[in-house]
Design an enzyme around this catalytic site. Structure first.
Site, short mmCIF file in Angstrom:
data_model
loop_
_atom_site.label_atom_id
_atom_site.label_comp_id
_atom_site.label_asym_id
_atom_site.label_seq_id
_atom_site.Cartn_x
_atom_site.Cartn_y
_atom_site.Cartn_z
N HIS B 129 0.87 -1.17 0.00
CA HIS B 129 0.00 0.00 0.00
C HIS B 129 0.92 1.23 0.00
O HIS B 129 2.03 1.16 0.52
CB HIS B 129 -0.84 -0.05 1.28
N GLN B 210 -4.37 -4.91 7.09
CA GLN B 210 -5.35 -5.86 6.52
C GLN B 210 -5.30 -7.22 7.21
O GLN B 210 -6.06 -8.12 6.84
CB GLN B 210 -5.09 -6.07 5.02
N CYS B 372 -4.71 2.49 -3.64
CA CYS B 372 -3.46 3.05 -3.10
C CYS B 372 -2.28 2.12 -3.37
O CYS B 372 -1.38 1.97 -2.54
CB CYS B 372 -3.57 3.34 -1.60
#
Lengths: 142, 414
Positions: B129, B210, B372
């Site tokens: 990310h 995540q 992203c």
């Protein structure tokens, strides 16, 4: 059918008007929305008076809104004066598109118009109106 | 010996905890398939926030009065819950931050800016990310260090065969990777990378945003040095997250934000800093949000991470199977046994915005964009993808509605 994608939008998306390259254009610019990758290049041929828009062609790829809006734009501006189009209010195009757009999708819809304005102002040597400068920079129009 | 069956959760029952599902979107029940970007909040967390503000709120670590003590106890109690959640050796190893992004910036500035020098190598992956990529790219530029990339194979998994070549090229100082990829759901081999990083004398920085909401995390077993995560992706409030760091590193590092609370003594000539974690918590913290984060940890623990992981795995298997039947679909990422509850795809030549817009008309919310992860999108050769992601409240029929919507989108644009 989807309510959002009116028949006219889908028609322009599937059968884009004025799609293709142009040899020796009088005005040309390109833009890209880095958020979603929409790309549009617009080429303009002016009549002998150097003012009337004779032909508009575009090439590009991206979402249905960006491509259909640019296709609609080519029809809207053909035969009009370059000065008139360079100062065309965005509302005229948005009315033609005729669907409520969120701020993200609004940028998709205005990509083609921003590119066309940059092309015409550059060809005529006039400055881009300040209200378009932010969008032109955001959409990497040059 | 009795065979224990894997723990199960009842998503339909759990949905009653989430007021957001009481509404309809365009006349249809909300199918929220975008939990990777942020999750919804259960009453238990919302009630805790309100209750805290109404009965216990004051600034922390400031007053000697009763309310301030009560507020401090709640705030520090949340820190203990979060420490236990990731098996930190001590609550002092948990720094409250604004979210995973700030946590990673803290490490990049407080460790990277001070310790990196020209010629050093900073190793990141194509799966990162922007929050665990841009800070390292920036620090490498500022310090003269070199950014090196671990690339992906065709399954969307890291190709670790480059590690020896990277090690031969210079002094590896930082290895940065996410435990779970937000774009593809890939579960990355952090234990292996941590061991390699330490062989090189590097620090291992893990973006756990995540992972922490969806599976059991044991920072000591992972072997990393820093682990960043956000409350808002695990039923908690926005604007708060945690950085776990090894105590000896947090103690030896420079401060990040400077100001009130993080000091020991200030004179006109000099300032000395407070103990960890106060050293990294300048100014008034997101106090109620931290307390809400603690309530979110309680909520998730009450359901059980094993049950959540098993539920999401079932959904992922189902989604990959159903989506594969849609004509012209291109699925990205590894097979279900090596990925979390995230499915990225493209539908023929249709732009993800158009697909997501058609789905929204039927109340199905998915993400369309670059997530992203622009370097990853460049690798995949696309500007954007569609992404569906799941959580403890996701139902299998919501995946059916997603698939129905994809058929509809094909029809609209054909």
């Amino acid at each position: 059918m989807s309510d959002f994608y009116r028949e006219v939008i889908l028609d322009h998306y599937k059968n884009p008007r004025g799609h293709g390259p142009m040899e020796r254009p009088d005005a040309q610019a390109e833009g890209m929305n880095p958020l979603c990758g929409d790309e549009v290049t617009i080429s303009v041929a002016l009549a002998d008076d150097g003012e009337t828009i004779d032909e508009v062609k575009f090439e590009g790829r991206g979402c249905a809104i960006s491509q259909a809006a640019t296709s609609m734009l080519t029809e809207m501006v053909k035969g009009r004066s370059a000065t008139d189009v360079a100062t065309l209010p965005k509302e005229e195009l948005l009315e033609e598109i005729g669907i409520p757009l969120t701020p993200i999708r609004l940028k998709c819809a205005l990509l083609g118009l921003g590119v066309l304005k940059v092309a015409l102002h550059r060809a005529k040597g006039t400055p881009l109106p300040p209200e378009w400068a932010g969008l032109a920079s955001e959409l990497e129009i040059s | 010996m009795a065979v224990t069956s894997p723990p199960k959760l009842d998503a339909r029952k759990l949905r009653a905890d989430f007021p957001i599902f009481e509404q309809q979107i365009h006349g249809k029940p909300l199918a929220y398939l975008d939990s990777a970007v942020s999750t919804h909040k259960p009453r238990q967390v919302l009630d805790k926030l309100r209750d805290f503000y109404e009965t216990s709120y004051a600034n922390v670590h400031r007053g000697v009065y009763t309310l301030s003590e009560r507020s401090t106890a709640e705030y520090e109690g949340a820190r203990q819950k979060i420490a236990d959640y990731v098996n930190a050796a001590s609550p002092r190893e948990i720094v409250f931050v604004r979210g995973a992004t700030e946590a990673l910036n803290l490490v990049a500035y407080a460790w990277g800016l001070v310790n990196l020098k020209p010629g050093d190598l900073v190793v990141v992956t194509e799966l990162e990310h922007h929050s665990n990529f841009v800070p390292w790219q920036y620090m490498a530029k500022r310090t003269g260090a070199t950014l090196r990339m671990i690339e992906l194979d065709e399954n969307g998994e890291l190709d670790l065969s480059v590690l020896d070549a990277i090690a031969a090229d210079g002094d590896v100082k930082v290895v940065a990777n996410n435990l779970v990829s937000n774009a593809l759901g890939t579960i990355n081999p952090i234990e292996k990378l941590s061991a390699w990083a330490h062989e090189q004398g590097a620090i291992m920085v893990v973006d756990g945003a995540q992972a922490a909401p969806h599976k059991t995390v044991d920072v000591q077993a992972l072997g990393c040095d820093f682990f960043a995560f956000s409350a808002h992706k695990m039923c908690g409030p926005t604007s708060v997250g945690a950085l776990w760091g090894r105590l000896e590193l947090l103690e030896s590092m420079e401060p990040f934000h400077l100001g009130g609370h993080m000091i020991r003594k200030v004179t006109l000539e000099e300032t000395t800093y407070g103990e960890v974690p106060a050293k990294y918590e300048a100014g008034t913290q997101p106090i109620a949000e931290a307390v809400g984060f603690g309530a979110a940890v309680d909520y998730v623990n009450g359901i059980g991470l094993e049950a959540i992981e098993a539920h999401e795995h079932e959904l992922t298997v189902y989604a990959l199977e159903k989506l594969a039947e849609v004509p012209e679909i291109k699925l990205y990422g590894p097979p279900a046994d090596r990925r979390a509850g995230i499915v990225s795809f493209n539908l023929g030549d249709l732009h993800p915005h158009d697909v997501a817009q058609v789905l929204d008309q039927d109340g199905v919310a998915i993400r369309a964009g670059h997530h992203c992860c622009q370097p990853l999108m460049q690798k995949l050769g696309v500007a954007a993808t569609n992404r569906a992601s799941f959580y403890l409240y996701t139902l299998p029929e919501e995946i059916d509605r997603l698939v129905d919507g994809l058929h509809k989108a094909r029809k609209v644009f054909s």
